[in-house]
Design a protein around this motif. Structure first.
Motif, PDB file in Angstrom:
ATOM      1  N   MET A 209      58.334  47.887  44.367  1.00  0.00           N
ATOM      2  CA  MET A 209      58.958  48.642  45.579  1.00  0.00           C
ATOM      3  C   MET A 209      60.400  48.316  45.873  1.00  0.00           C
ATOM      4  O   MET A 209      60.659  47.135  46.413  1.00  0.00           O
ATOM      5  CB  MET A 209      58.077  48.262  46.859  1.00  0.00           C
ATOM      6  CG  MET A 209      56.576  48.932  46.603  1.00  0.00           C
ATOM      7  SD  MET A 209      56.480  50.599  46.512  1.00  0.00           S
ATOM      8  CE  MET A 209      57.109  51.271  47.918  1.00  0.00           C
ATOM      9  N   PRO A 210      61.239  49.136  45.311  1.00  0.00           N
ATOM     10  CA  PRO A 210      62.813  48.686  45.687  1.00  0.00           C
ATOM     11  C   PRO A 210      62.981  48.378  47.128  1.00  0.00           C
ATOM     12  O   PRO A 210      62.302  48.778  47.913  1.00  0.00           O
ATOM     13  CB  PRO A 210      63.488  49.905  45.098  1.00  0.00           C
ATOM     14  CG  PRO A 210      62.374  50.596  44.183  1.00  0.00           C
ATOM     15  CD  PRO A 210      61.351  50.115  44.698  1.00  0.00           C
ATOM     16  N   ARG A 211      64.061  47.657  47.351  1.00  0.00           N
ATOM     17  CA  ARG A 211      64.336  47.387  48.803  1.00  0.00           C
ATOM     18  C   ARG A 211      64.741  48.695  49.338  1.00  0.00           C
ATOM     19  O   ARG A 211      65.524  49.279  48.762  1.00  0.00           O
ATOM     20  CB  ARG A 211      65.656  46.182  48.652  1.00  0.00           C
ATOM     21  CG  ARG A 211      65.300  44.936  47.914  1.00  0.00           C
ATOM     22  CD  ARG A 211      66.495  43.990  48.222  1.00  0.00           C
ATOM     23  NE  ARG A 211      67.906  44.565  47.829  1.00  0.00           N
ATOM     24  CZ  ARG A 211      68.087  44.636  46.779  1.00  0.00           C
ATOM     25  NH1 ARG A 211      67.637  43.841  45.682  1.00  0.00           N
ATOM     26  NH2 ARG A 211      69.548  45.031  46.602  1.00  0.00           N
ATOM     27  N   THR A 212      64.518  48.589  50.727  1.00  0.00           N
ATOM     28  CA  THR A 212      64.883  49.836  51.295  1.00  0.00           C
ATOM     29  C   THR A 212      66.261  49.565  52.117  1.00  0.00           C
ATOM     30  O   THR A 212      66.651  50.578  53.008  1.00  0.00           O
ATOM     31  CB  THR A 212      63.863  50.174  52.471  1.00  0.00           C
ATOM     32  OG1 THR A 212      63.645  49.077  53.241  1.00  0.00           O
ATOM     33  CG2 THR A 212      62.454  50.381  51.687  1.00  0.00           C
ATOM     34  N   ASP A 213      67.068  48.676  51.845  1.00  0.00           N
ATOM     35  CA  ASP A 213      68.372  48.349  52.425  1.00  0.00           C
ATOM     36  C   ASP A 213      69.342  49.485  51.728  1.00  0.00           C
ATOM     37  O   ASP A 213      68.965  50.006  50.765  1.00  0.00           O
ATOM     38  CB  ASP A 213      68.830  47.177  52.420  1.00  0.00           C
ATOM     39  CG  ASP A 213      68.834  46.639  51.059  1.00  0.00           C
ATOM     40  OD1 ASP A 213      70.009  46.241  50.965  1.00  0.00           O
ATOM     41  OD2 ASP A 213      67.984  46.326  50.356  1.00  0.00           O
ATOM     42  N   GLY A 214      70.584  49.431  52.209  1.00  0.00           N
ATOM     43  CA  GLY A 214      71.620  50.267  51.586  1.00  0.00           C
ATOM     44  C   GLY A 214      71.895  50.300  49.962  1.00  0.00           C
ATOM     45  O   GLY A 214      72.409  50.792  49.396  1.00  0.00           O
ATOM     46  N   ASP A 215      71.436  48.803  49.705  1.00  0.00           N
ATOM     47  CA  ASP A 215      71.860  48.328  48.130  1.00  0.00           C
ATOM     48  C   ASP A 215      70.520  48.895  47.464  1.00  0.00           C
ATOM     49  O   ASP A 215      70.524  48.865  46.272  1.00  0.00           O
ATOM     50  CB  ASP A 215      72.034  47.064  47.993  1.00  0.00           C
ATOM     51  CG  ASP A 215      73.258  46.442  48.531  1.00  0.00           C
ATOM     52  OD1 ASP A 215      74.157  47.450  48.812  1.00  0.00           O
ATOM     53  OD2 ASP A 215      73.426  45.765  49.266  1.00  0.00           O
ATOM     54  N   GLY A 216      69.354  49.192  48.027  1.00  0.00           N
ATOM     55  CA  GLY A 216      68.288  49.491  47.076  1.00  0.00           C
ATOM     56  C   GLY A 216      68.104  50.995  46.799  1.00  0.00           C
ATOM     57  O   GLY A 216      69.083  51.822  46.967  1.00  0.00           O
ATOM     58  N   LEU A 217      67.086  51.218  45.746  1.00  0.00           N
ATOM     59  CA  LEU A 217      67.092  52.502  44.957  1.00  0.00           C
ATOM     60  C   LEU A 217      66.073  53.283  45.730  1.00  0.00           C
ATOM     61  O   LEU A 217      65.653  54.534  45.334  1.00  0.00           O
ATOM     62  CB  LEU A 217      66.802  52.220  43.483  1.00  0.00           C
ATOM     63  CG  LEU A 217      68.046  51.679  42.696  1.00  0.00           C
ATOM     64  CD1 LEU A 217      67.572  51.377  41.060  1.00  0.00           C
ATOM     65  CD2 LEU A 217      69.204  52.568  42.684  1.00  0.00           C
ATOM     66  N   ALA A 218      65.307  52.770  46.727  1.00  0.00           N
ATOM     67  CA  ALA A 218      64.170  53.408  47.310  1.00  0.00           C
ATOM     68  C   ALA A 218      64.488  54.980  47.721  1.00  0.00           C
ATOM     69  O   ALA A 218      63.913  55.757  47.420  1.00  0.00           O
ATOM     70  CB  ALA A 218      63.478  52.958  48.451  1.00  0.00           C
ATOM     71  N   PRO A 219      65.484  55.235  48.226  1.00  0.00           N
ATOM     72  CA  PRO A 219      65.958  56.399  48.765  1.00  0.00           C
ATOM     73  C   PRO A 219      66.395  57.285  47.608  1.00  0.00           C
ATOM     74  O   PRO A 219      66.012  58.514  47.806  1.00  0.00           O
ATOM     75  CB  PRO A 219      67.276  56.161  49.583  1.00  0.00           C
ATOM     76  CG  PRO A 219      67.272  54.617  50.105  1.00  0.00           C
ATOM     77  CD  PRO A 219      66.385  53.895  49.180  1.00  0.00           C
ATOM     78  N   LEU A 220      66.795  56.758  46.542  1.00  0.00           N
ATOM     79  CA  LEU A 220      67.329  57.567  45.385  1.00  0.00           C
ATOM     80  C   LEU A 220      65.757  58.186  44.725  1.00  0.00           C
ATOM     81  O   LEU A 220      65.764  59.280  44.285  1.00  0.00           O
ATOM     82  CB  LEU A 220      68.009  57.041  44.399  1.00  0.00           C
ATOM     83  CG  LEU A 220      68.427  57.575  43.228  1.00  0.00           C
ATOM     84  CD1 LEU A 220      69.322  58.738  43.056  1.00  0.00           C
ATOM     85  CD2 LEU A 220      68.930  56.430  42.097  1.00  0.00           C
ATOM     86  N   LEU A 221      64.834  57.018  44.647  1.00  0.00           N
ATOM     87  CA  LEU A 221      63.855  57.371  43.850  1.00  0.00           C
ATOM     88  C   LEU A 221      62.994  58.640  44.514  1.00  0.00           C
ATOM     89  O   LEU A 221      62.473  59.492  44.165  1.00  0.00           O
ATOM     90  CB  LEU A 221      62.871  56.197  43.726  1.00  0.00           C
ATOM     91  CG  LEU A 221      63.381  54.964  42.810  1.00  0.00           C
ATOM     92  CD1 LEU A 221      62.570  54.021  42.831  1.00  0.00           C
ATOM     93  CD2 LEU A 221      63.982  55.394  41.428  1.00  0.00           C
ATOM     94  N   GLN A 222      62.960  58.529  45.889  1.00  0.00           N
ATOM     95  CA  GLN A 222      62.309  59.550  46.750  1.00  0.00           C
ATOM     96  C   GLN A 222      62.966  60.904  46.598  1.00  0.00           C
ATOM     97  O   GLN A 222      62.303  61.912  46.639  1.00  0.00           O
ATOM     98  CB  GLN A 222      62.268  59.102  48.195  1.00  0.00           C
ATOM     99  CG  GLN A 222      61.558  59.901  49.187  1.00  0.00           C
ATOM    100  CD  GLN A 222      61.434  59.555  50.554  1.00  0.00           C
ATOM    101  OE1 GLN A 222      62.064  58.479  50.913  1.00  0.00           O
ATOM    102  NE2 GLN A 222      60.735  60.114  51.549  1.00  0.00           N
ATOM    103  N   TRP A 223      64.476  60.890  46.741  1.00  0.00           N
ATOM    104  CA  TRP A 223      65.172  61.815  46.407  1.00  0.00           C
ATOM    105  C   TRP A 223      64.923  62.789  45.091  1.00  0.00           C
ATOM    106  O   TRP A 223      64.696  63.999  44.998  1.00  0.00           O
ATOM    107  CB  TRP A 223      66.445  61.705  46.456  1.00  0.00           C
ATOM    108  CG  TRP A 223      67.454  62.644  46.500  1.00  0.00           C
ATOM    109  CD1 TRP A 223      67.867  63.651  47.435  1.00  0.00           C
ATOM    110  CD2 TRP A 223      68.063  63.200  45.028  1.00  0.00           C
ATOM    111  NE1 TRP A 223      68.792  64.633  46.830  1.00  0.00           N
ATOM    112  CE2 TRP A 223      69.056  64.329  45.404  1.00  0.00           C
ATOM    113  CE3 TRP A 223      68.266  62.668  43.981  1.00  0.00           C
ATOM    114  CZ2 TRP A 223      69.781  64.881  44.445  1.00  0.00           C
ATOM    115  CZ3 TRP A 223      68.889  63.545  42.847  1.00  0.00           C
ATOM    116  CH2 TRP A 223      69.791  64.528  43.306  1.00  0.00           C
TER     117      TRP A 223
END
Length: 324
Positions: A209-223
């Motif tokens: 589960m990538p970090r959800t801070d600004g340096d993480g990839l979670a937003p990109l993976l969700q996108w």
């Protein structure tokens, strides 16, 4: 239908019970409504044993059962044999060699690969084991080609798996080879697990589960997961993440254990399976929705990854949806 044969399970004092139970559940529980005959499981040991957590077992067969079996399975070894100085029983190693020489198919689950390697059966072969022990296996047995990144390796007459649930993936793979994809799919559904994970899939993700801070990839993976129907490129993903393609590739591997394009491909196949199982969309529409294009292109990638056509996969799951 031909008999899938005798499966001998090598049991060693101090073994963890998880991998033992995988073998018993997949090969030892008769499912004659799916295939008749089913496998005959023969647990074998040099004598009474205890599992790592103290459960007493008295396997009904001696180690000679390994030699006469069609398939031999070595589950995870006790920690003392992998990380400590303990040595495997020479009688066990001799039985493994004799079984292989006689033509038995050899399987190892998790650190069971160390036993096959100690018997010399993996020399010159590609094999895998639990990701935490791949470096140790390579150092201890330098003639083994250790692949640390896969769930399991099918090298014909010798098959090895990574740790824990990857052992179940390998056992289902064997059932698929022996009895067909329909039987394997139905066994998987009764076990409430994914029907097929390709052996080449990464066995471990450093940060699942990538970090959800600004340096993480979670937003990109969700996108990206919400745009699988589009022909996404690494350059587009990099722009979305505000990174260079090279930096994205590095961070992507750190976060997911694979490359951006491989991750996208895996997500598209997973989406295709979901649509085939849960909807009646035409196959060409499924291909479009998951970003794999035409029905022919979907068929090509699906057969390569899953082993059956999209239509066959859908038929099996529609027929078995309520069977478990």
């Amino acid at each position: 239908m031909r008999s899938p044969g005798v499966v001998a399970l090598a049991v060693i004092d101090g073994m963890p019970i998880f991998e033992l139970s995988i073998v018993c559940e997949t090969f030892g529980l008769e499912r004659l409504d799916l295939a008749n005959p089913w496998y005959e499981l023969r647990p074998a040991a040099a004598g009474p044993v205890r599992t790592r957590h103290g459960f007493a077992l008295t396997p009904p067969y001696g180690l000679d059962a390994l030699v006469s079996a069609d398939t031999v399975v070595v589950p995870a070894l006790p920690a003392d044999y992998v990380d400590g100085d303990a040595r495997l029983d020479p009688e066990l190693l001799d039985a493994l060699r004799a079984a292989h020489e006689r033509g038995a198919r050899m399987l190892s689950l998790c650190t069971g690969a160390f036993a096959l390697a100690a018997a010399g059966l993996l020399d010159g072969r590609t094999a895998t084991t639990h990701w935490m022990r791949t470096d140790l296996l390579r150092a201890r047995h330098p003639r083994v080609h250790v692949d640390p990144s896969v769930l399991y390796v099918d090298d014909g007459d010798i098959l090895t798996s990574a740790g824990r649930s990857a052992g179940l993936d390998l056992c289902l793979h064997v059932i698929r080879k022996d009895l067909g994809w329909e039987v394997a799919n139905q066994v998987a559904r009764r076990l409430v697990v994914q029907a097929h994970r390709p052996g080449g899939q990464a066995q471990y993700i450093d940060a699942p589960m990538p970090r959800t801070d600004g340096d993480g990839l979670a937003p990109l993976l969700q996108w990206a997961a919400g745009r699988l129907h589009r022909p996404l490129t690494v350059a587009e993903l990099a722009r979305q993440a505000g990174l260079s393609p090279r930096t994205l590739a590095r961070r992507f591997h750190e976060a997911t254990g694979t490359t951006p394009l491989r991750w996208l491909h895996a997500q598209r196949l997973a989406r295709a399976r979901q649509l085939l199982e849960s909807t009646d969309l035409p196959v060409d529409r499924v291909g479009e929705e998951c970003g794999l294009g035409s029905a022919g292109n979907l068929r090509h990638h699906f057969i390569r990854a899953v082993g059956v056509t999209p239509t066959e996969y859908r038929r099996a799951f529609h027929e078995t949806r309520l069977s478990c």
